[in-house]
Design a protein around this motif. Sequence first.
Motif, PDB file in Angstrom:
ATOM      1  N   ARG A  62       0.846  -1.207   0.000  1.00  0.00           N
ATOM      2  CA  ARG A  62       0.000   0.000   0.000  1.00  0.00           C
ATOM      3  C   ARG A  62       0.877   1.251   0.000  1.00  0.00           C
ATOM      4  O   ARG A  62       0.626   2.194  -0.747  1.00  0.00           O
ATOM      5  CB  ARG A  62      -0.949   0.001   1.191  1.00  0.00           C
ATOM      6  CG  ARG A  62      -1.869   1.230   1.152  1.00  0.00           C
ATOM      7  CD  ARG A  62      -3.000   1.135   2.108  1.00  0.00           C
ATOM      8  NE  ARG A  62      -2.545   1.299   3.474  1.00  0.00           N
ATOM      9  CZ  ARG A  62      -3.364   1.282   4.514  1.00  0.00           C
ATOM     10  NH1 ARG A  62      -4.659   1.106   4.347  1.00  0.00           N
ATOM     11  NH2 ARG A  62      -2.895   1.440   5.727  1.00  0.00           N
ATOM     12  N   ASP A  63       1.926   1.252   0.838  1.00  0.00           N
ATOM     13  CA  ASP A  63       2.869   2.381   0.840  1.00  0.00           C
ATOM     14  C   ASP A  63       3.492   2.562  -0.539  1.00  0.00           C
ATOM     15  O   ASP A  63       3.621   3.678  -1.037  1.00  0.00           O
ATOM     16  CB  ASP A  63       3.985   2.155   1.861  1.00  0.00           C
ATOM     17  CG  ASP A  63       3.540   2.312   3.299  1.00  0.00           C
ATOM     18  OD1 ASP A  63       2.445   2.857   3.540  1.00  0.00           O
ATOM     19  OD2 ASP A  63       4.300   1.884   4.192  1.00  0.00           O
ATOM     20  N   LEU A  64       3.878   1.458  -1.140  1.00  0.00           N
ATOM     21  CA  LEU A  64       4.526   1.510  -2.448  1.00  0.00           C
ATOM     22  C   LEU A  64       3.568   2.029  -3.519  1.00  0.00           C
ATOM     23  O   LEU A  64       3.969   2.836  -4.365  1.00  0.00           O
ATOM     24  CB  LEU A  64       5.054   0.127  -2.838  1.00  0.00           C
ATOM     25  CG  LEU A  64       5.805   0.066  -4.152  1.00  0.00           C
ATOM     26  CD1 LEU A  64       7.028   0.981  -4.128  1.00  0.00           C
ATOM     27  CD2 LEU A  64       6.204  -1.372  -4.458  1.00  0.00           C
ATOM     28  N   ARG A  70       2.511   9.010  -6.797  1.00  0.00           N
ATOM     29  CA  ARG A  70       3.190  10.320  -6.751  1.00  0.00           C
ATOM     30  C   ARG A  70       4.337  10.378  -7.754  1.00  0.00           C
ATOM     31  O   ARG A  70       4.530  11.387  -8.434  1.00  0.00           O
ATOM     32  CB  ARG A  70       3.734  10.598  -5.343  1.00  0.00           C
ATOM     33  CG  ARG A  70       2.674  10.867  -4.302  1.00  0.00           C
ATOM     34  CD  ARG A  70       3.265  11.352  -2.981  1.00  0.00           C
ATOM     35  NE  ARG A  70       4.341  10.541  -2.448  1.00  0.00           N
ATOM     36  CZ  ARG A  70       4.197   9.526  -1.613  1.00  0.00           C
ATOM     37  NH1 ARG A  70       2.991   9.187  -1.191  1.00  0.00           N
ATOM     38  NH2 ARG A  70       5.239   8.853  -1.165  1.00  0.00           N
ATOM     39  N   LEU A  71       5.071   9.275  -7.864  1.00  0.00           N
ATOM     40  CA  LEU A  71       6.198   9.236  -8.788  1.00  0.00           C
ATOM     41  C   LEU A  71       5.724   9.356 -10.233  1.00  0.00           C
ATOM     42  O   LEU A  71       6.331  10.081 -11.025  1.00  0.00           O
ATOM     43  CB  LEU A  71       6.996   7.941  -8.597  1.00  0.00           C
ATOM     44  CG  LEU A  71       8.232   7.788  -9.476  1.00  0.00           C
ATOM     45  CD1 LEU A  71       9.254   8.881  -9.169  1.00  0.00           C
ATOM     46  CD2 LEU A  71       8.842   6.407  -9.290  1.00  0.00           C
ATOM     47  N   ALA A  76       5.917  12.404 -15.214  1.00  0.00           N
ATOM     48  CA  ALA A  76       5.231  12.962 -16.386  1.00  0.00           C
ATOM     49  C   ALA A  76       5.735  14.362 -16.714  1.00  0.00           C
ATOM     50  O   ALA A  76       5.569  14.837 -17.831  1.00  0.00           O
ATOM     51  CB  ALA A  76       3.724  12.974 -16.148  1.00  0.00           C
ATOM     52  N   THR A  77       6.384  15.006 -15.753  1.00  0.00           N
ATOM     53  CA  THR A  77       6.883  16.371 -15.970  1.00  0.00           C
ATOM     54  C   THR A  77       8.343  16.402 -16.399  1.00  0.00           C
ATOM     55  O   THR A  77       8.871  17.484 -16.664  1.00  0.00           O
ATOM     56  CB  THR A  77       6.725  17.215 -14.683  1.00  0.00           C
ATOM     57  OG1 THR A  77       7.614  16.697 -13.677  1.00  0.00           O
ATOM     58  CG2 THR A  77       5.293  17.206 -14.179  1.00  0.00           C
ATOM     59  N   GLN A  78       9.003  15.239 -16.475  1.00  0.00           N
ATOM     60  CA  GLN A  78      10.427  15.200 -16.822  1.00  0.00           C
ATOM     61  C   GLN A  78      10.613  15.414 -18.322  1.00  0.00           C
ATOM     62  O   GLN A  78       9.815  14.951 -19.129  1.00  0.00           O
ATOM     63  CB  GLN A  78      11.056  13.885 -16.387  1.00  0.00           C
ATOM     64  CG  GLN A  78      11.031  13.657 -14.891  1.00  0.00           C
ATOM     65  CD  GLN A  78      11.717  14.769 -14.114  1.00  0.00           C
ATOM     66  OE1 GLN A  78      12.864  15.111 -14.363  1.00  0.00           O
ATOM     67  NE2 GLN A  78      10.993  15.344 -13.175  1.00  0.00           N
ATOM     68  N   ALA A  79      11.695  16.069 -18.667  1.00  0.00           N
ATOM     69  CA  ALA A  79      11.958  16.432 -20.060  1.00  0.00           C
ATOM     70  C   ALA A  79      12.422  15.254 -20.913  1.00  0.00           C
ATOM     71  O   ALA A  79      12.276  15.284 -22.130  1.00  0.00           O
ATOM     72  CB  ALA A  79      13.008  17.548 -20.104  1.00  0.00           C
ATOM     73  N   SER A  80      13.008  14.223 -20.291  1.00  0.00           N
ATOM     74  CA  SER A  80      13.535  13.103 -21.066  1.00  0.00           C
ATOM     75  C   SER A  80      13.464  11.819 -20.250  1.00  0.00           C
ATOM     76  O   SER A  80      13.257  11.850 -19.035  1.00  0.00           O
ATOM     77  CB  SER A  80      14.994  13.381 -21.450  1.00  0.00           C
ATOM     78  OG  SER A  80      15.810  13.352 -20.286  1.00  0.00           O
TER      79      SER A  80
END
Length: 191
Positions: A62-64, A70-71, A76-80
Amino acid sequence: MPQATTDVRERIVNAAEHCFARYGVGKTTIEDIAAAAGLSRATVYRSFGGGRDEVILAVLLRDLRRFLDRLAARLATQASVSDGVVEGVVDAVAFVRGEPRVAALLTPEAAGHTQTAIAGAAEHVLRLCADRVRPYFAMAQREGLLRADITVEGAVEFLFRIISSMIALPRDGDPREFLRTYVVPALVESR
């Protein structure tokens, strides 16, 4: 699974999470969890046939799942893809270090857990992570951004081992340059 069973399992997992925070993972017993959930030990064992280890694994998963949600939003916002690999590893290391329950399960000598429980947890963790990244992995491979000769399961296991070693052997300073130099080339197609 019938709703009543799901509700009881969720109640037990919530109680276990509370007990782990109060007593620590290593010292929490099925009796503690049953009392915190307001249930009998027999009900806990009926709901989690593997006993304490299975309850611990349910809390870990559940924690994972929460972390992976969140990860995924962050990645999704990373450039590459390279940035995603680096930031994903950095975030995973920070997550494990910041979650004592997770850290205890991934460092068995610190928690006093049996190797069997840890091995079972690692297998579930790897499968969950692979399932979560599979669509992104496939898309990146189709676009030629990841090496074509690697599998999602192999990549996840490789990163899991990198994350585990970074937790066990912390480096001074920012690990991003190390990750870009040695880890990214193992996964990302060179251009």
